[in-house]
Design an enzyme around this catalytic site. Structure first.
Site, PDB file in Angstrom:
ATOM      1  N   THR A 141       0.867  -1.181   0.000  1.00  0.00           N
ATOM      2  CA  THR A 141       0.000   0.000   0.000  1.00  0.00           C
ATOM      3  C   THR A 141       0.901   1.227   0.000  1.00  0.00           C
ATOM      4  OG1 THR A 141      -1.800  -1.124   1.140  1.00  0.00           O
ATOM      5  CG2 THR A 141      -1.772   1.269   1.269  1.00  0.00           C
ATOM      6  N   LYS A 181      -7.589   1.060  -3.525  1.00  0.00           N
ATOM      7  CA  LYS A 181      -7.228   0.497  -2.219  1.00  0.00           C
ATOM      8  C   LYS A 181      -7.355   1.542  -1.117  1.00  0.00           C
ATOM      9  CE  LYS A 181      -4.892  -1.691   1.083  1.00  0.00           C
ATOM     10  NZ  LYS A 181      -5.510  -2.676   1.950  1.00  0.00           N
ATOM     11  N   LYS A 222      -1.433   6.117   8.561  1.00  0.00           N
ATOM     12  CA  LYS A 222      -0.682   6.216   7.302  1.00  0.00           C
ATOM     13  C   LYS A 222      -1.638   6.210   6.106  1.00  0.00           C
ATOM     14  CE  LYS A 222       1.554   3.059   4.194  1.00  0.00           C
ATOM     15  NZ  LYS A 222       1.800   1.622   3.993  1.00  0.00           N
TER      16      LYS A 222
END
Lengths: 298, 298, 298, 298
Positions: free
Chosen positions: A94, A170, A239
């Site tokens: 990611t 995502k 994050k």
């Protein structure tokens, strides 16, 4: 298929094992060597340097963040040195959308295939080969690595030919999860302040309009007030909110909900919940309403 | 059972019809007389004044807001005049928590039963008797009106003995829906700005973690960009967010997500979407991101 | 000039005294009688009922909120009973814009003059006749009560002929103060977390771009961390934010800053600061950053 | 004093000129050569490479952002090559707190003096030597460069011995300005929607509690609706809000106001205002309230 696999953390380790199980020839590398040993015992080749992974048919990276991918893929010129021009790099980490776009350009310049394929699911889901894989890249590149994706996931959702779109999708998913957690946290706190039994409220919502895993799983954690061990650490959640906000900033999209979740995750970290599951952000709503640190009263 | 029914709007009308179908004896009143006529043709008695409804075994109110309920129930002393002290008033309107508490006290003082029972579902769901009913009140009062609830809903979720708790639960649910709409709006807008196909993103989320009616139904509307006719009007959504925020204020619960949704609903109304379905609030995210007024591009 | 004065609280009492000092003939009423006695000793007539005040040349109301004004002015038909049709009612309370508009219509129907004139300043400022008065109403009505305004304030800012505009301006001012407090709270907390001396930061800002009373006064309170006695109670601040948000809602104006301040004031009240000065909302930012309850460390 | 000066943009150019005027010996470097030529005509030495500036008594950097400073100071090992160990580097750029801390460590390791000294003020203010300088660093290092600071600014505000604290203070100031702009934007929009004359409101606030440059200057721009030429570009404002949020994130400080301003700046950029003065963010509040793109109606 000969596959290089870089990054054998909690997720990467079990994903690599799935590939071994499926009969692929694996060459692995990890910053700390323990995880590689385990796979070596099961037949994987251990690499001394990550760039050696780029001499396979495909290379998979499953690393922590932009920096880790940059160190492995860009900093040591792994792409330029790759001799097999039919190699496809499958980036499953990611990463930020900006960095995803940079990776896209770098692979194009090096004439290599690149598929972005971040995943949804936790280690136990990965171990069962039941991940949902969010993929984007040139159709033929995706087809070449399809056997690998099929070995790791139950379904691959394809988002078109430009790899970074998979990263956008995502981040959108993780943003939606964060928003659902925050919404439940506020609703349960409001209910508790009126001495409504939180469990009854949660039964109502997961029994009707919100009968979905995101609400059942995270709602269950909120109700129990047990956030350890973390399925997905709060710092990782922060994050991802930061990456979603940055993606919005770059594309001119205000994301007020993401801002609220971000602020609350920062609050949570300052109150000692950094290593808890990110649904522990629900404690912020409780604390702000003057409630104690325990789970909602039943 | 002899039942008074006050408020024959889009919802009340079909709910009353369900009671007739179930064989109850109905006496009805509505501010504008048209709806009452229709039920009268099916055997319902038409009342001249709403307070006459309080001479039944049970009286149901299904009105627009606090003010309408106040006019009918409190302003004309309907409770004090009720002679049948075993009467149970079933308040099915979505009212403020503060007013719900006032109603609770008024019924207690008048020695009458009171069950708050707001509902989830739209007119077509109500017509099919498939509403979810969120109820709270003294256990014996609920039992006495159980046949009525069963005739109107597929399930009654009981939130304890204090009626206002049902109103808290109802507002919590609507807040969760509003939050889900806003979250999808932001995610879809982010995706569109990166030319991710919104439909693929929606398929992913409703096919995995968010496989629930709230996401499928409202997500579908957002994708189509068709918000008329309204299933639930945007102004009603704003009313419910305002009630949720007021409930939070009275109980010391900050609700930052509800504040964001409220601000966006205000924005939407200022841009001509007051009478659209409240999922039209998704147009705010699009507009703020500089996108046109159409549906997301597919 | 013969003046009726209704509402002798902390502000009203000293304002009425200013009128006595200026030689006006005063008839006063207050819900609790103590304050009236004191003024009676100085020559004011004490009224038994508030509506008697409406037989003067001018009547001033300085009451807590919409409800208090409604009880005194509308509920007992004081306007309809007033015989002196040249009477001007000066409404100095901070009321909602919606109610201000209702008052406007009621006075017009009764054929009476109405000037809305909420004030800026605290009791000590009022005692010195240094209030800033925010006024709106028909020009001749304002002129007729000008001597009264001049006796109470150092300056009258006129916002046009429609009285409710003065209420909009007053709520805008209080919103700006609330926003300045919140901004300083966040900045000081950020600074403190980096062990920047808060006093140096405050000196910088009040010595340069923010050399204004709002920053000096409230910044000083934040630095000291002493919020008692309250100059303006936190609950009153919350009331004004709620009125500003309601005014925005009615006019189609999202107010995201007001929403943040509102949420934080709710948080503060839940943590025991309801009766403190509203700058105590700065403790929310500190608490959310994991800092203790004391003042910023110097 | 022999001074190296790196970065001769709109601000750096006039600041360097002030040093020449004060009699200092200047060696200058700029990425694009035009600005250096102008100073060379007035006696400054032109450098071929930025690292040559580090052979002076003091070196000043006034560059766009972290990246530009990194390229000049860290990437080419300028610090390690500096032979004069009494050299003091004065970093006047607005950089992130995290990078400021990295610079602090790098200078300590290289045994060189480092003073962070970002400034408040625009080019015309700089030309008049009237900047406010926000400085932090070892006391003796500050004293050594004091003559330079005095030549450029009217006052130096010292925030202690750790340089990064000056950057925290600078970001706090810019955050406060951004918050004041947003607060005025919301207040003026609310007022305009009620047809309150915005100018009267602005007169009231800058004539009373908000009689400060931040409100007078930016309020004036908002009233005129003229945001070109930009005194401080909106994209720079967004950069500073991002840096403030990042500083908060690193230190555990939620900054909900900064999040709102950030979201609105993103909205503004998406609507074509990237190069306007950052007070153009006021157009977001207007647009969200359904008002046209012009200035507030007077």
């Amino acid at each position: 298929m000969r596959v290089g696999f870089i990054g054998l953390g909690a997720m990467g380790g079990v994903m690599a094992a799935r590939l071994l199980d499926a009969g692929h020839e694996l060459a692995v590398w990890n910053r700390s060597p323990g995880a590689a040993e385990q796979l070596a015992r099961r037949g994987a080749q251990r690499l001394q340097h990550p760039e050696e992974a780029f001499s396979s048919d495909a290379v998979i990276t499953m690393l922590a963040d932009d920096g880790a991918v940059r160190d492995v893929v860009l900093a040591n010129k792994a792409l330029q040195r790759a001799v097999n021009k039919r190699l496809v790099h499958v980036g499953m980490s990611t990463v930020s959308v900006g960095f995803a776009q940079e990776l896209e350009r770098s692979h194009a310049e090096a004439g290599l295939g690149y598929v972005a394929a971040p995943v949804m699911g936790r280690p136990d889901v990965a171990a069962a080969g039941k991940l949902n894989i969010i993929a984007a890249g040139a159709a033929d590149a995706i087809e070449r690595v399809r056997p690998l994706l099929d070995a790791m996931g139950q379904k691959t959702w394809v988002f078109g030919a430009e790899p970074h779109k998979a990263n956008v999708a995502k981040l959108s998913m993780n943003f939606l999860i964060g928003a659902a957690i925050e919404a439940m946290a506020e609703a349960v706190t409001l209910a508790e302040r009126y001495q409504v039994v939180p469990k009854t409220l949660m039964d109502l919502l997961t029994g009707t309009l919100f009968a979905a895993p995101a609400y059942a799983v995270y709602g269950g954690l909120i109700l129990k007030g047990e956030f350890m061990p973390a399925n997905f650490k709060l710092t990782l959640g922060l994050k991802d909110m930061r990456l979603a906000l940055a993606a919005g900033e770059a594309a001119g999209v205000p994301l007020p909900f993401a801002s609220v979740v971000r602020d609350n995750l920062v609050d949570a970290i300052g109150h000692g919940d950094a290593d808890k599951d990110w649904s522990a952000v629900a404690r912020v709503a409780r604390r702000r309403a003057g409630l104690d640190d325990g789970p909602p009263r039943r």
